[in-house]
Scaffold this active site. Structure first.
Site, PDB file in Angstrom:
ATOM      1  CD  GLU A  42      -3.112  -0.968   2.126  1.00 17.83           C
ATOM      2  OE1 GLU A  42      -3.182  -1.815   3.021  1.00 17.83           O
ATOM      3  OE2 GLU A  42      -3.887  -0.012   2.041  1.00 17.83           O
TER       4      GLU A  42
ATOM      5  CG  HIS B  33       8.112 -28.201   6.057  1.00 21.49           C
ATOM      6  ND1 HIS B  33       8.533 -29.472   6.361  1.00 21.49           N
ATOM      7  CD2 HIS B  33       8.384 -27.446   7.146  1.00 21.49           C
ATOM      8  CE1 HIS B  33       9.025 -29.500   7.597  1.00 21.49           C
ATOM      9  NE2 HIS B  33       8.949 -28.266   8.085  1.00 21.49           N
TER      10      HIS B  33
ATOM     11  CE  LYS C 106     -12.756  -0.555   0.805  1.00 22.33           C
ATOM     12  NZ  LYS C 106     -12.276   0.187   1.976  1.00 22.33           N
TER      13      LYS C 106
END
Ligand code: PA5
Length: 342
Positions: A225, A241, A336
């Site tokens: 951001e 892993h 949005k």
């Protein structure tokens, strides 16, 4: 040009000042919690609901408590509570704007469940609904980017958690951490400038564990951001892993330049300490650099917030080097809008 001057050249809205205000935010958060004068809450656990900059406070508070947690505490990022959430878990809805649809949906879900609710916000739909429902609102000060209000998110969540009985209050640690950050500010700024220069042009891949796991995620999000730059985070020992193998494809002629940032802490299991050491050696040939950062401070809270502030400052220093304004998050706003704001 100094690192501060370089940030200030791209920072008309004062994101650097907001980050530097973290110690004040921490003290004010405790004061705002007290001012809300919450009635006792009878519950057997705590669910923190929020998104992005308003969710991280829950993760960080949980990490600061560590083994001192005596009841379950989880963070929910999404539209619904888990189907396993019992009604005797309190639900704390945290949204800086008060208009984040996922958090507002969780607030409604908690009502349907019959769970006790608490909110923290600057206003918006969440404050309106809570006031109408007689649900407590811990008021936050307006005028910050949600992610820059991390001191409020952390401090208020830690106090709410203590109020709900999931752990004892850490407010003395919070107070000491605020003073520690103030004393470390210049050193943190210098370190952030050096680190930003070292990783510039590469993709940061951050690794934490336990106390530093949510800090790694915070760093990733702040690079995204503030610096407008891709970044990824993972946790030790899990990364040993899987991700460790992926480093084979990193570097020129492969997937591109990546920089590893390891956030290490004295409380880590001795085998985790060893894993960081060995993993650094093994991935170094394919990494632009491996930056091993040992948290500094006495208490868990001090070390946690020290590492948060270093990441926040590094993301601003990288924004300065890239010549981008750290403040706007236009694509989030555009998304949005496209979704249709409630
Ligand atoms: O940093 C940001 O701006 C975002 O991550 C927001 O925190 C997120 O979109 C949620 O908004 P709010 O914090 O207002 O609930």
């Amino acid at each position: 040009m100094s690192v501060v001057e370089r940030i200030q050249a791209v920072d008309p809205s004062g994101q650097l000042d907001a980050v530097r205000s973290l110690p004040d935010q921490l003290r004010d958060a405790v004061w705002r919690f007290d001012s809300a004068d919450l009635a006792p809450v009878d519950c057997r656990g705590l669910v923190v609901c929020g998104m992005g900059g308003s969710a991280i406070g829950g993760d960080l508070a949980r990490a600061a408590f560590g083994d001192r947690l005596t009841l379950p505490m989880e963070t929910v990022r999404g539209y619904a509570l888990s189907s396993a959430t019992p009604p005797d878990h309190a639900v704390f809805c945290s949204s800086y704007s008060g208009n984040t649809e996922e958090t507002v949906a969780c607030y409604a879900a908690a009502e349907a469940l019959g769970a006790p609710r608490i909110t923290a916000t600057t206003g918006g739909t969440l404050a309106e609904s809570a006031r109408a429902d007689g649900v407590p609102v811990i008021g936050l000060p307006a005028g910050l980017q949600p992610r820059a209000a991390v001191g409020y998110g952390f401090g208020v969540t830690a106090e709410v958690a203590a109020h709900c009985g999931v752990a004892s209050s850490i407010r003395t640690e919070i107070d000491a951490a605020a003073a520690h950050l103030e004393s470390q500010l210049d050193a943190l700024m210098a370190r952030a400038g050096e680190l930003a220069e070292a990783i510039q042009g590469s993709v940061p891949v951050i690794a934490g564990c336990g106390l530093t796991a949510p800090v790694g995620y915070r760093w990733k999000c702040q690079f995204n951001e503030n610096s407008k730059w891709p970044a990824f985070s993972h946790v030790m020992p899990e990364l040993d892993h899987n991700e460790i193998v992926g480093w084979q494809g990193a570097g020129a002629g492969g997937a591109g330049e990546f920089s590893a940032i390891f956030l290490e802490d004295r409380d880590h299991h001795p085998r985790v300490r060893q894993r960081f050491e060995l993993t650094a050696e093994l991935i170094a040939p394919n990494a632009r650099g491996v930056h091993r950062i040992e948290t500094e401070g006495e208490s868990r809270t001090e070390r946690l917030l020290w590492a948060v502030m270093l990441g926040d400052l590094t993301s601003l220093a990288l924004a300065g080097l890239r010549g981008v304004d750290p403040e706007p998050v236009d694509v989030i706003e555009s998304l949005k809008d496209r979704l249709g704001r409630p």
